[in-house]
Design a protein around this motif. Structure first.
Motif, PDB file in Angstrom:
ATOM      1  N   VAL A  56     101.141  79.819  86.914  1.00 59.76           N
ATOM      2  CA  VAL A  56     101.819  78.666  87.516  1.00 59.76           C
ATOM      3  C   VAL A  56     101.660  77.467  86.566  1.00 59.76           C
ATOM      4  O   VAL A  56     100.716  76.690  86.655  1.00 59.76           O
ATOM      5  N   THR A  57     102.599  77.364  85.646  1.00 60.85           N
ATOM      6  CA  THR A  57     102.572  76.329  84.608  1.00 60.85           C
ATOM      7  C   THR A  57     103.864  75.517  84.663  1.00 60.85           C
ATOM      8  O   THR A  57     104.805  75.878  85.387  1.00 60.85           O
ATOM      9  N   SER A  58     103.916  74.485  83.828  1.00 60.10           N
ATOM     10  CA  SER A  58     105.131  73.653  83.808  1.00 60.10           C
ATOM     11  C   SER A  58     106.337  74.466  83.297  1.00 60.10           C
ATOM     12  O   SER A  58     107.477  74.201  83.681  1.00 60.10           O
ATOM     13  N   ALA A 348      93.362  75.928  77.926  1.00 56.64           N
ATOM     14  CA  ALA A 348      94.478  75.119  77.404  1.00 56.64           C
ATOM     15  C   ALA A 348      95.662  75.270  78.367  1.00 56.64           C
ATOM     16  O   ALA A 348      95.459  75.607  79.539  1.00 56.64           O
ATOM     17  N   GLU A 349      96.871  75.039  77.899  1.00 51.06           N
ATOM     18  CA  GLU A 349      98.018  75.010  78.824  1.00 51.06           C
ATOM     19  C   GLU A 349      98.953  76.192  78.656  1.00 51.06           C
ATOM     20  O   GLU A 349     100.110  76.135  79.055  1.00 51.06           O
ATOM     21  N   GLY A 350      98.459  77.266  78.004  1.00 54.98           N
ATOM     22  CA  GLY A 350      99.329  78.419  77.790  1.00 54.98           C
ATOM     23  C   GLY A 350     100.250  78.180  76.614  1.00 54.98           C
ATOM     24  O   GLY A 350     100.114  77.201  75.871  1.00 54.98           O
ATOM     25  N   SER A 359     111.234  83.487  76.507  1.00 52.74           N
ATOM     26  CA  SER A 359     110.678  84.474  77.448  1.00 52.74           C
ATOM     27  C   SER A 359     111.335  84.315  78.818  1.00 52.74           C
ATOM     28  O   SER A 359     111.738  85.294  79.453  1.00 52.74           O
ATOM     29  N   PHE A 360     111.441  83.059  79.252  1.00 56.57           N
ATOM     30  CA  PHE A 360     111.947  82.832  80.602  1.00 56.57           C
ATOM     31  C   PHE A 360     113.473  82.867  80.667  1.00 56.57           C
ATOM     32  O   PHE A 360     114.041  83.131  81.725  1.00 56.57           O
ATOM     33  N   ALA A 361     114.144  82.651  79.538  1.00 62.88           N
ATOM     34  CA  ALA A 361     115.593  82.908  79.510  1.00 62.88           C
ATOM     35  C   ALA A 361     115.808  84.408  79.745  1.00 62.88           C
ATOM     36  O   ALA A 361     116.678  84.814  80.533  1.00 62.88           O
TER      37      ALA A 361
HETATM   38  N1  ADE Z   1     102.004  82.916  79.527  1.00 58.12           N
HETATM   39  C1  ADE Z   1     101.492  82.381  78.420  1.00 58.12           C
HETATM   40  N2  ADE Z   1     101.763  81.058  78.360  1.00 58.12           N
HETATM   41  C2  ADE Z   1     102.467  80.749  79.470  1.00 58.12           C
HETATM   42  C3  ADE Z   1     103.017  79.560  79.968  1.00 58.12           C
HETATM   43  N3  ADE Z   1     102.931  78.406  79.300  1.00 58.12           N
HETATM   44  N4  ADE Z   1     103.661  79.617  81.141  1.00 58.12           N
HETATM   45  C4  ADE Z   1     103.751  80.786  81.796  1.00 58.12           C
HETATM   46  N5  ADE Z   1     103.256  81.940  81.386  1.00 58.12           N
HETATM   47  C5  ADE Z   1     102.608  81.933  80.222  1.00 58.12           C
END
Ligand code: ADE
Length: 422
Positions: A56-58, A348-350, A359-361
């Protein structure tokens, strides 16, 4: 019966801060933004309940917003107990009306309660990072599978689990392996993990990498990325591997290749990225130098044998956020980061938004594809169709203002002919 909670987050008052982070990430996600704009017009997922178990990230928030723009009803839980950005979770609930069940630092019981809360929504599509949602459906709530038309999987570890299920003929619905798209693993696994893992280690420790010996366990795409970035910061990189070809590749990329039993004696930093269990074990901790830093950036917290370390140590304390000290009877101290969980998301923030964009596209396009084509797909794990992978690459290049060449008719003909030789 008490009503199920509509969401479960740490603190709704964090929403304003979370919203700022979501917008900041969106600036580096132009491909996803184009998909969002099309989804808004076409509504390809109108009314589809979508259960997502992701970090659950930005960046994930921007994916949820895109799916919602396409008409989907997303429900989100965490795919790791330490990776939730509580302010982002709050913004998704408060500003976007998306139910989130995730609190950073949640224990195992709460983690699975949150997965079950998402499953209570009876999703028609699942979206996983590590396959915990799919495996809970199959092992604990099989009745839900009948209504699920398909799913997507984000990561190497999850794809391995799902392929094992398909091979045993127990997979109940088709899955798209987003991880296997070129525009996913070449970039996210290599450059994303490379940067964010080093970022996590440095944020947790502020130790100098230059001149150190940095041991990378596993030379898949993620290991390659971390080795490259550690080398770039002046570390002497040692790679450990079990695969002969990958070990050769590491050697010819210029790294020293050693068995972990030897690397253990000389490393200052250790990072596991193998996808396997007990990669660094008691006999390795035993011979390490005083003050070594140990982290994991593989999906699950199984790569470091922390049970053995706990049994071996004479003293164990948290010395600062994300850093635990284990003192061995031989007087040496071993520092473990982020409880051995994904250090890049724990400390960190991923991955940066610019790689998560691709990745998300892929995730958004795969969700659309699987929903449209579910009737023609078997209960198997499928790749992202090549044309979608190519589309993501083209859009990313365009967003980066990079032009490339086209084949001339003569070149095209040559590539499909056999007659012309020397
Ligand atoms: N996996 C690795 N980094 C990520 C991010 N910033 N958001 C979601 N999933 C991740």
């Amino acid at each position: 019966m008490p009503l199920a909670p509509a969401y479960e987050i740490k603190d709704a008052k964090l929403a304003a801060h979370g919203q700022e982070r979501i917008i900041w990430a969106s600036h580096a996600m132009p491909v996803l933004e184009l998909i969002r704009q099309r989804f808004e017009k076409e509504k390809p997922l109108q009314g589809v309940r979508l259960g997502a178990c992701l970090h659950v990230t930005s960046e994930t928030a921007n994916l949820m917003i895109t799916l919602q723009a396409g008409g989907a009803l997303p429900y989100l839980c965490a795919s790791n107990p330490l990776s939730t950005q509580d302010d982002v979770a709050a913004a998704l609930v408060e500003n976007h009306g998306i139910p989130v069940f995730a609190i950073t630092g949640e224990n195992n019981e709460t983690y699975y309660r949150h997965i079950n809360a998402v499953l209570d929504a009876e999703p028609q599509l699942t979206m996983d990072d590590g396959a915990d949602l799919v495996s809970t459906v199959h092992s604990k709530r099989p009745a839900l599978a009948a209504a699920i038309v398909g799913g997507t999987e984000e990561t190497t570890t999850g794809v391995i689990r799902l392929r094992a299920m398909a091979e045993r003929n127990i997979l109940r619905y088709p899955i798209i392996a987003v991880n296997d798209a070129d525009t996913k693993h070449f970039f996210d696994n290599r450059y994303g993990t490379g940067q964010s893992t080093i970022d996590g280690i440095i944020r947790a420790t502020n130790r100098l990498l230059a001149g150190s010996t940095f041991v990378v366990c596993g030379y898949g795409w993620c290991g390659r990325g971390v080795a490259m970035r550690a080398h770039g910061m002046g570390a002497n990189v040692v790679v450990t591997e079990v695969d002969a070809v990958r070990a050769l590749e590491a050697a010819m990329d210029g790294y020293r290749v050693l068995p972990i039993s030897e690397a253990a004696k000389i490393g200052d930093f250790f990072c596991t990225l193998t996808g396997d269990i007990a990669v660094i074990r008691g006999e390795h901790f035993e011979v390490m130098k005083d003050g070594v830093i140990i982290a994991n950036s593989g999906h699950f917290n199984v790569e470091l044998d922390l049970e053995s370390l706990r049994r071996m140590c004479s003293k164990h304390l948290v010395v600062k956020e994300f850093v635990e000290e284990y003192k061995l009877p031989n007087g040496r101290r071993i520092y473990v980061l982020g409880e051995g969980r994904l250090v890049n998301l724990a400390a960190a923030e991923g991955h940066p938004a610019a790689v998560m964009d691709m990745s998300f596209a892929n995730q958004a396009l795969a969700a659309e594809y699987i929903f449209k084509n579910a009737a023609t797909l078997g209960k198997q794990v499928y790749p992202v169709p090549k044309h979608l992978d190519q589309q993501v690459a083209r859009l990313k290049l365009a967003a980066m203002n990079i032009q490339i060449d086209r084949l001339t008719p003569e070149q095209e003909k040559y590539l499909t002919s056999w007659e012309m030789g020397t």
